[in-house]
Design an enzyme around this catalytic site. Structure first.
Site, short mmCIF file in Angstrom:
data_model
loop_
_atom_site.label_atom_id
_atom_site.label_comp_id
_atom_site.label_asym_id
_atom_site.label_seq_id
_atom_site.Cartn_x
_atom_site.Cartn_y
_atom_site.Cartn_z
N ASP A 50 -4.14 -0.04 -3.47
CA ASP A 50 -4.30 1.00 -2.45
C ASP A 50 -3.31 2.13 -2.68
O ASP A 50 -2.48 2.47 -1.83
CB ASP A 50 -4.19 0.42 -1.03
CG ASP A 50 -5.50 -0.22 -0.58
OD1 ASP A 50 -6.37 -0.46 -1.44
OD2 ASP A 50 -5.66 -0.48 0.63
N HIS B 208 -2.45 -4.77 2.09
CA HIS B 208 -3.76 -4.64 2.74
C HIS B 208 -3.73 -4.44 4.24
O HIS B 208 -4.68 -3.92 4.81
CB HIS B 208 -4.62 -5.85 2.37
CG HIS B 208 -6.08 -5.75 2.67
ND1 HIS B 208 -6.82 -4.62 2.40
CD2 HIS B 208 -6.95 -6.64 3.20
CE1 HIS B 208 -8.08 -4.83 2.75
NE2 HIS B 208 -8.19 -6.05 3.24
N ASP C 92 0.82 -1.21 0.00
CA ASP C 92 0.00 0.00 0.00
C ASP C 92 0.86 1.27 0.00
O ASP C 92 1.90 1.33 0.66
CB ASP C 92 -0.89 0.03 1.24
CG ASP C 92 -1.94 -1.07 1.26
OD1 ASP C 92 -1.72 -2.12 0.64
OD2 ASP C 92 -2.98 -0.88 1.92
N HIS D 268 -3.84 -8.15 -3.77
CA HIS D 268 -3.94 -7.14 -2.72
C HIS D 268 -4.29 -7.72 -1.36
O HIS D 268 -3.63 -7.44 -0.35
CB HIS D 268 -4.95 -6.05 -3.08
CG HIS D 268 -5.08 -5.01 -2.01
ND1 HIS D 268 -4.09 -4.08 -1.77
CD2 HIS D 268 -6.04 -4.78 -1.07
CE1 HIS D 268 -4.45 -3.31 -0.76
NE2 HIS D 268 -5.63 -3.72 -0.31
N ASN E 275 -8.59 -2.67 -2.45
CA ASN E 275 -9.97 -2.42 -2.02
C ASN E 275 -10.32 -0.93 -2.01
O ASN E 275 -11.49 -0.57 -2.03
CB ASN E 275 -10.23 -3.03 -0.63
CG ASN E 275 -9.39 -2.41 0.45
OD1 ASN E 275 -8.16 -2.41 0.38
ND2 ASN E 275 -10.03 -1.86 1.48
N HIS E 276 -9.30 -0.05 -2.03
CA HIS E 276 -9.58 1.38 -2.07
C HIS E 276 -9.79 1.90 -3.48
O HIS E 276 -10.24 3.05 -3.63
CB HIS E 276 -8.46 2.17 -1.38
CG HIS E 276 -8.62 2.25 0.09
ND1 HIS E 276 -9.12 3.36 0.74
CD2 HIS E 276 -8.37 1.33 1.07
CE1 HIS E 276 -9.16 3.12 2.05
NE2 HIS E 276 -8.70 1.90 2.26
N ARG F 188 -13.65 -6.95 9.03
CA ARG F 188 -13.79 -5.82 8.10
C ARG F 188 -15.20 -5.72 7.52
O ARG F 188 -15.57 -4.68 6.96
CB ARG F 188 -12.80 -5.96 6.94
CG ARG F 188 -11.33 -5.86 7.32
CD ARG F 188 -10.49 -6.00 6.06
NE ARG F 188 -9.06 -6.06 6.29
CZ ARG F 188 -8.22 -5.02 6.28
NH1 ARG F 188 -8.70 -3.80 6.09
NH2 ARG F 188 -6.93 -5.18 6.45
N HIS G 127 -1.12 4.65 -0.39
CA HIS G 127 -2.11 5.53 0.24
C HIS G 127 -1.78 7.02 0.17
O HIS G 127 -1.80 7.74 1.17
CB HIS G 127 -2.34 5.11 1.70
CG HIS G 127 -3.27 3.95 1.84
ND1 HIS G 127 -4.57 3.98 1.38
CD2 HIS G 127 -3.10 2.72 2.39
CE1 HIS G 127 -5.15 2.82 1.64
NE2 HIS G 127 -4.27 2.03 2.23
N ASP H 297 -6.24 7.53 -1.10
CA ASP H 297 -6.94 7.70 0.17
C ASP H 297 -5.96 7.85 1.33
O ASP H 297 -4.89 7.25 1.37
CB ASP H 297 -7.92 6.56 0.48
CG ASP H 297 -9.16 6.59 -0.40
OD1 ASP H 297 -9.51 7.69 -0.87
OD2 ASP H 297 -9.78 5.54 -0.61
N ARG H 298 -6.39 8.65 2.30
CA ARG H 298 -5.74 8.86 3.59
C ARG H 298 -4.50 9.74 3.53
O ARG H 298 -4.29 10.53 4.43
CB ARG H 298 -5.43 7.53 4.27
CG ARG H 298 -6.69 6.75 4.63
CD ARG H 298 -6.38 5.66 5.65
NE ARG H 298 -7.61 5.08 6.20
CZ ARG H 298 -7.99 3.81 6.05
NH1 ARG H 298 -7.25 2.98 5.35
NH2 ARG H 298 -9.10 3.38 6.60
#
Length: 303
Positions: A79, A235, A51, A161, A111-112, A208, A53, A82-83
């Site tokens: 990923d 992940h 990831d 992932h 998943n993002h 999750r 991010h 995001d964030r």
């Protein structure tokens, strides 16, 4: 390649492309991704990353640690957004490299990389703030829809992932998934980007709310059936950058150091000289003095 080379130089400086040029870039990438398989074959040597991010300056540190494209071949296991502060610039950086060197960099879906998740965890808001509309986000979502599910190094090392699915016994079943579009709420495709390994034997419900917890026996059986020597996945934050499980048959790779700018973890990448000869490279976050921290204009995103 004139436009692409110009874009590469621009985004290296943590600048995002004008809206119309982002549209052109995403169209180029969509044409490339349409030709890739659900389980994209990749030859060693190659470096595998977890990831990112949106941590642009730490992605730059990753490239300085592992080597620049095309001198080093990469698999990024999803990923990208995001964030972090710079999801748009981070994703654009990777897309420009994919456009210029399509066989040297493989981008997997995390998943993002969905509309639903990016509307909650920052990417949508960031794109809207920078462009003044949702068009840039929509262009990127068109790319998300086409990202491949997995990569396989020398037919021996599977990169994905999240993890495994009770609906997938063979790689051939993975190859038949209809991957184009949003990730479903349940089923094989969902499981592959959401599941996590756990110290159990078989399957258990995931906290999750999507995917599964999968255990040692499940992993061993899957690897035996498909003649695999290792499963690489991302992940999950791991403080040491990498975490091996199941007698070294599965490894979690995390490539966002000091995740969310506060977790204090180191990051890692895995360099595969061959499918069976792998080296871990650890790197730390870029110091605050060497990065530009944007002014807060939105609610902080928490873990």
């Amino acid at each position: 390649m004139g436009d692409v080379d110009k874009w590469i130089e621009m985004v290296k400086k943590c600048q995002y492309l004008p809206e119309n040029e982002l549209r052109k870039l995403c169209e180029i990438i969509c044409d490339i991704l349409l030709e890739e398989a659900n389980v994209q074959p990749v030859s060693s040597p190659v470096t595998v990353c977890g990831d990112i991010h949106g941590q642009f300056y730490d992605l730059q540190k990753l490239f300085s640690t592992g080597g620049e494209v095309p001198d080093t071949n990469y698999i990024f296991m999803g990923d990208f957004v995001d964030r972090g502060y710079y999801s748009l610039e981070t994703f654009t950086r990777l897309l420009t490299l994919k456009a210029r060197y399509p066989s040297q960099i493989t981008l997997l879906r995390g998943n993002h990389e969905t509309r639903q998740i990016t509307k909650v965890y920052g990417f949508f808001d960031e794109c809207f703030s920078k462009y003044g509309n949702a068009n840039g986000w929509k262009y990127c979502c068109n790319v998300f829809d086409l990202l491949t599910i997995a990569a396989i190094i020398d037919e021996q090392v599977l990169c994905v992932h999240g993890g495994l699915s009770p609906e997938i016994v063979t790689l051939d079943q993975m190859r038949t998934i209809e991957r184009i579009g949003e990730i479903p709420y349940k089923g094989a495709f969902c499981d592959l980007v959401w599941s996590d390994p756990e110290d159990i034997d078989c399957w258990d419900q995931s906290p999750r709310g999507a995917g599964w917890l999968f255990g040692r026996k499940v992993t061993n059986d899957f690897m035996t059936i498909n003649n695999l020597s290792l499963i690489c996945r991302a992940h999950q934050l791991v403080d040491d950058g990498v975490k091996y499980m199941f007698d070294g048959k599965l490894v979690t790779v995390w490539s966002a150091p000091n995740y969310c700018y506060r977790c204090g973890n180191v990051a890692a990448i895995l360099r595969f000289k061959t499918a069976t000869e792998c080296f871990v490279h650890i790197f730390k976050a870029v110091p605050d003095a060497e990065r530009v921290i944007p002014k807060r204009n939105a609610t902080p995103y928490f873990l």
